[in-house]
Each structure stands twice: as structure tokens, then as C-alpha cells.
Design an enzyme around this catalytic site. Sequence first.
Site, PDB file in Angstrom:
ATOM      1  N   HIS A  63       0.987 -24.483  13.288  1.00 38.04           N
ATOM      2  CA  HIS A  63       0.527 -25.270  12.183  1.00 38.04           C
ATOM      3  C   HIS A  63       0.747 -26.588  12.503  1.00 38.04           C
ATOM      4  CE1 HIS A  63       1.367 -21.543  10.537  1.00 38.04           C
ATOM      5  NE2 HIS A  63       0.433 -21.617   9.287  1.00 38.04           N
ATOM      6  N   GLU A  89     -11.796 -16.374  13.722  1.00 37.02           N
ATOM      7  CA  GLU A  89     -12.252 -17.365  14.198  1.00 37.02           C
ATOM      8  C   GLU A  89     -13.395 -17.342  15.241  1.00 37.02           C
ATOM      9  OE1 GLU A  89      -8.376 -17.667  12.427  1.00 37.02           O
ATOM     10  OE2 GLU A  89      -9.299 -16.300  14.278  1.00 37.02           O
TER      11      GLU A  89
END
Length: 682
Positions: free
Chosen positions: A484, A413
Site C-alpha cells: 500500500h 490484475e
Amino acid sequence: MKDLKIPKIHTIKNTPKETLEKWYRLLTIGRAIDEKAPNYLKQAIGWSYHAPYAGHDGIQLAVGQYFEKEKDHMYLYYRDMLTALSSGMTAEEIILNGISKATDPSSGGRHMSNHLAKPEWNIHSVSSATGNHTLHAVGTARAIKYYGEKTVAISNQGESSVSEGYVYEAINGADKEELPVIFVVQDNGYGISVPKKDQTAQRKVANNFIGFKNLRIIHCNGKDIFDSMNAMAEAKRFAIEESKPVLLQANCVRMGSHSNSDDHLLYRSDAERNYVVEYDPLAKFRRLLLRYDRFKEEELLAIEAETKTVIKAAHKAAMGAPDPDPESIHDFVFSEPMVSTKYPEGLHSETGDKKKLITALNETLKAEFRYNPDTFIWGQDMANKDKGGIFNVSKGMQQEFGEKRVFNAPIAEDFIMGTANGMSRFSDKIRVVIEGAEFADYFWPAMEQYIDTSHDLWRSNGKFSPNITIRLASGGYIGGGMYHSQNIEGSLAAIPGVRIVYPSFADDAAGLLRTSIRSEGLTMFMEPKALYQDPKAATVVPDDFEVPFGKARVRRDGDDLTLITYGNTTHLSIEAANKLADEGVSVEVIDLRSLIPLDEETILNSVRKTNKVLIVHEDKVFGGFGGELSAIITEKAFEDLDAPVKRVGSPFTPVGFNRILEQAILPNTERIYKAAKELSEY
């Protein structure tokens, strides 16, 4: 190379005298400033951070001499004073930076001293995080390759920076993409007081990367002018002609302490300190000029006398320069957004077929890629056959726009975010969209680059705007659990310099995405993933619809209570308001759409009308964005309130995986209804 003709192989014998003289002037001016800098601090004038470069003279002179301004791209680190001088910056400009004057070309006094830049020459502004600009250099090199330029990006750094994970990510990415970037590692054996042996098992840190397929590793003596020049010449030739990365490790010495806040007497022996002084590159170069009869003693003394005159004049000019204006602190926090003339309030009255939120996003991305051919997107799972991102938001884009504009990134990321920063530096016509992580909760590894990018505009005094839109699938209600289903906007909202938008309906998603991409600056675009396919978020979406930043939308008019919300809870709030309406309670529902900037006017006008406020969001109540909303309302509309401001959100826990746990944690229609009813009866 610059204006002087220099042979491909540099030696004391074959280098033209005028070139040797130029180099000696630069070396003596640089060393004079290096030695003078601590005196400014002692006299309380400034330069409170100074990292002396003495011992790095050879490689820094060479890098600067091989940098071509407005063509190559340079990323300096905090010890690169001579590199900046050799690249063309003046003694006065360096002193202006050191004492933080308003006319400092690096940052106008906004950034730490010794952080040198001149963005108009492509000497880019960097932050203080060691080696993080390697990612920027890779992103810039990606643009260089895409646009077919015969030039390079150069990243300068110390050897200890390679211990950082993002430096590995940068080198790995440059190797995989075969990019024309030179990583110049100036190895002086120490990371502040930490010796190299405590950083890596390798004696030469570049050898940690010896297994990379396309990476060329070059070693040189960074204390020696000629070896450094030859190494830099070969590095630049290879990077340009082969379009592949180079890791140039220069063996240096650090003659002094790490900085003026460090004391190397506490960890270096007398023998070691005497050793590094003996290897003084400037003294060696001077001896060579005399030994090989290239200069007479009186000629060198004359140059040294002129150096004193240069420094004196630079000091006088810098001392007379203006200080920064305290009123300027609010300048360049945010870049200029696109101004919508057709939809100034971000509202429309079109009718027709409804589109789901995911369709609106996909079609808007494609429309913007057609509108501006200098738009790019990358992330994880972005372009695998028919797949487009983990939720297929970018489905079909690579097929239409090609793999050079739409492509997969490594699962890193920080790399995704950092190379977006670097690529946007190549040209202000470029717009970058990234899927910052597959789920918002996975974005945390990118936070170092996110923070850096957030203050790029402010730090550079308005000279560089990172034109990037970060897309993140956010929130719960999908049974995702850890990583999530968490919410992160409350944490992000505390960081100045980034716009944060959070749509709830398809048309707003399309309009805000279009505005984000077309605007200058950095925008965090939060996508409520539970609503991607949900029919209740589907709307008519006009072609080229635009929603300005900082414009809330009143979803339901009311007189008895104001309910402020955004994202997934917008729909739950409307349901609760409708239920209360059946009981005679009139609730006004405000969908913020934009968290930063915030539409305070719409909020306060509603509070003055209803006199009661309920704030609803999916994130935790404690530390959530609702706390800031409550504070604003209390401060600016206290006398209009007939009840305390109430909040509904998640408890101070993570969002669990089991659906029973998720339901117990996340807000629902019933909880909102009960809170609103209780508040209405206050």
C-alpha cells in the site's frame, strides 16, 4: 468461411472436390515447410526456433478455413504454421518469418521465428509466453460485442497453457461477460517434455472448466480433417449466434520433438513414437481421398509435385529478400505522442480557484470520455453505486457514461492489463484507461502482460500500438505499509516501450492525463495518492490543459544547487529549498513530471548553471530512478560539476506500516534540507 461453399456437416463424401483439393494443397505445402524448416538452421540460414505442427493438421487446417481475414480476429501460437497457411498467408511469407527477413510480415525479423502474424488481416502479433494471448482474445471479443460485430476472436494454444493462471482468468472473464471468443486448445499430451499427467488430473484439460456457466465445451479429433471442420463450424456458429465463449479441445499428437531445441528421444519410448506416426493426419487424409475414390493416385502425385514447385519458388524469393537494417533498432520503440500546440512547454499562467489533484483527475477523465466516445475504463471497485475506484478518482463516471464504458473488473490484475491490450487491437480509435491495481504495489501480477504490451509496437514492426493509459495510485506517506505504500517506478523504468509520468500538482496531473489518453501507445500514469486531497498540490487547472511528455518544470529558480525530484518529494524539496533560501543558498528545484521520456535538456542546462546536483525521490536510493539520473549527469555534464552528485531517498528496505517506521524510511523535508546544505558547502 472463405470463397468455397462447404456443407455444414463435412464428410469425405459430400465435400466438393475442389474444396478437398484446396485442403490437400494446403496440407502438403504446410508439411513440406514443416519438414524443411530444420534444414535452414543446419545451414546457418535461420529458423533457430521451430515448433513442428505435424500431428495437429486437422484442427489447424479447420481453424484457418473458418477464419475470415479483416473480420475475425486470430491469435496464433508458435506451433500454428498450418493455421497461418490455411488462413491465407503464403509459403513465402512463412519462410520470410522463419529466416527473419526485413520483409517478414509478422515482425520484420524482430520476433522469434515461428511466431506468425499479419496484423493488417487481424492475425495479431503475440509474444512467446504460452497462452498469454488468451487475455488479448477476450479483450478483442469485448470490443466485438460492444460494437455489435457478428464475428469472433480465436485464441490458439496448447493444452499445457491452461496451467497458467492468466488462461483461467481469460476463460473466467469471457464466461462472465458472455463474449464471442473461441479458445482452441490443441492437446498433444506434452508441454515440451512434461506429460499432461504432470499438468492436470483431468485426462481432457477442457473438463477443468466444465462448471463455467456460459462456456460451451466441444471436443474433437484434431487429427481428423472432417471432425475438426465440423467442430470449428459449430464453435463459430455458437460463439456468434449466442455471443458466448467456446472452449474447443482438439485431441492431437505431436509427431516430432517439441522444437529444434528439444529431443523427444530422451523421454518418449519407441512404441509411443511409432504410435504417433501411425496417426499422421496427412497420411490418413490421403488414404481417405483414395479409398472413397475422390482422387486418383496420379492426381495426388501431381498436387504433390506442384507443392515442391511452390516451396522451391518461395524459398528462392525469401532468400533474396533483404535482411533487417541494424539502424532500424530504434524504430517503433515508442508510439507517437499527441503534440500540444497551445501548451508546448506544459505551462500556463491562468488564475482563479484552485482544484485538488483528485478533482483534476476526475474532471479530466470525464472530459476525455466526452471528447472521445471510444474511450473505456475498468479496474477494481470502479463502479459501485457512488464509489469510483478505491480513492474515488473515477467517481460519477459510470452514472454519466454507462456500464459498458465504465465497469468493474475481476480482482485479477493480469486480466485487467491483458484485456486492455486485446480491446485496443480492435480499432486504433479506441483509447483504454485502466486502474491497473488498487495500489501500485499490487500491480506485480500484471507484469507479464505489462512486459508483453511494452514491446507490442516494436515486435510488430510498427503495425500495432496498444493505446492504453495505466493509472496507479503510488507511493507512501499514508501509513499503508506492505502493498500500500511501496514505490515501483524504478523497476518499471528499465522496460523500454512505456512512457512513465509522475505529476506532483493538480494542473500537471490533468495535463499529463489528457496527453496520455489522447496519445498513441502505452503510458504508465503514476498518481501520488498522498497528494490526492492535499491542499499543497491544489492549483488552477485550465480547461483542456495539456502537458507534453518529456517536459520538466522548474518549480523554483536558483543558482547554487540543482535539486531534481518528482511526485510526493517535490513538495518536500520546495520546502527545503525555501528554508535554504532564508540562509542565502539559492536552490533550483526541477520537477521532472515525466520520467520516460526524460527532459535531459532542462536538467543539463541547470547543472551547467549551478554545478551541483541533489536528486530526491521517495523510492529506494539503491536501484531507484535517481541512479539513472546521476549516471546521465555524470556522463554528459561531468566537467560542469563542482561536487559529486548526491541522492536522497529511502533506505534499502520495504516501507513499514507503523507510522514511526514509515517516517524513519521515507524522505522528509529535514533530510532533504540537510543533504542540500551539506552539498552547497562542498
